[in-house]
Design an enzyme around this catalytic site. Structure first.
Site, short mmCIF file in Angstrom:
data_model
loop_
_atom_site.label_atom_id
_atom_site.label_comp_id
_atom_site.label_asym_id
_atom_site.label_seq_id
_atom_site.Cartn_x
_atom_site.Cartn_y
_atom_site.Cartn_z
N HIS A 35 0.84 -1.20 0.00
CA HIS A 35 0.00 0.00 0.00
C HIS A 35 0.88 1.26 0.00
O HIS A 35 0.57 2.24 -0.67
CB HIS A 35 -0.87 0.05 1.26
CG HIS A 35 -1.85 -1.07 1.39
ND1 HIS A 35 -1.73 -2.06 2.33
CD2 HIS A 35 -2.97 -1.36 0.68
CE1 HIS A 35 -2.74 -2.89 2.22
NE2 HIS A 35 -3.51 -2.51 1.23
N GLY A 87 -3.00 -1.83 -6.98
CA GLY A 87 -1.88 -2.75 -7.12
C GLY A 87 -2.17 -3.82 -8.18
O GLY A 87 -3.31 -4.25 -8.34
#
Ligand code: PAF
Length: 281
Positions: A37, A147
């Site tokens: 993250h 992602g």
């Protein structure tokens, strides 16, 4: 940095940032922030004037037998990480504010959302697409960062943004891995020591897929079988799927002539992990 839960407050802050001529970057997360993250946040920080991280364990993307209640929650620690990463706003709404009584509108992507995770986890992508559409509307970011680890999710969100002409650019960020190859995931915290070792079979089998491709193999079935056999040889692993599909549409491919994604879902004990690699780029 501000930590806010109110949807109205977030909208007001976004309106002010726009009025000040700022470009907003959004990093949507479910919290339990790890280095993966943080790499999304760093990218947003590099590219945008104003960075919002949303932290929301979205109930609508979990099936009734999934880990919604068990999912790790750590808002305080997450907020500290965001502060260190120079985030402007952490937006952590309550479920009752995101889905108040009478909530009745859902975003349903077909095509890439109907296969793989879409089949294993009915309703999952409807929940993901709906919450992302809501976050895009509330935060009014012009770039959102996701992602590549959740490759199918990325494909589904891109499709939604494209099909619905949403005013946001989806930025894909490479998967972060531990030194030994394990893809970072909040669910890795469920693994005990032996399971953690067994989980390496995901990244090592994908590495083999890449090597087999590099040695000249172009038949997707042959690559899929190699990957499957490697995972099946690990006693703690149970394969849910291994596929080699078109990297853009996620449709089946026989011979590799354009980039393909090798996608897999594997249960290690009771923990379900996913991973992927793109080959032929
Ligand atoms: O990838 C996640 O963490 C979630 O699916 C997302 C995109 C934040 C939506 O809840």
């Amino acid at each position: 940095m501000e930590v806010i839960s109110s949807v109205d407050e977030m909208r007001a802050i976004a309106a002010k940032a726009h009025a000040d001529g700022k470009k907003i970057g959004l990093v949507p997360t479910m919290g339990a922030l790890h280095a993966g993250h943080l790499s999304l946040i760093a990218r947003a920080r590099q590219e945008r004037d104003f960075v919002v991280v949303s932290i929301f364990v979205n109930p609508t993307q979990f099936g009734p037998k999934e880990d919604y209640h068990r999912y790790p929650r750590s808002l305080e620690a997450d907020s500290r990480k965001c502060e260190n990463a120079e985030v402007d706003v952490v937006f952590a709404p309550l479920a009752v504010d995101m889905y108040p009584g009478g909530f009745d509108t859902w975003v349903e992507v077909k095509g890439p959302a109907e296969v793989l995770e879409g089949q294993s986890r009915p309703g999952h992508f409807q929940g993901v697409a709906t919450v992302c559409a809501k976050l895009f509307n509330i935060v009014r970011a012009d770039r959102a960062y996701f992602g590549k680890k959740d490759y199918q999710q990325l494909t589904v969100i891109r499709k939604m943004v494209d099909d619905l002409n949403m005013n946001v650019e989806v930025v894909a960020v490479d998967t972060m891995r531990e030194r030994d190859g394990l893809a970072l995931s909040s669910r890795n915290s469920y693994l005990d020591k032996r399971e953690r070792e067994a989980a390496l079979v995901l990244s090592s089998s994908l590495e083999t897929a890449r090597k087999v491709y590099e040695s000249g193999e172009r038949n997707t079935k042959a690559i899929q079988t190699r990957v499957w056999n490697i995972i099946a040889a690990e006693p703690l692993a149970q394969v849910e799927y291994v596929v080699v599909v078109d990297a853009e549409t996620l449709t089946p491919v026989e011979t590799i002539e354009r980039p393909v994604a090798v996608l897999l879902a594997v249960r290690i004990g009771s923990t379900r992990l996913i991973d992927n690699t793109v080959i032929g780029e």
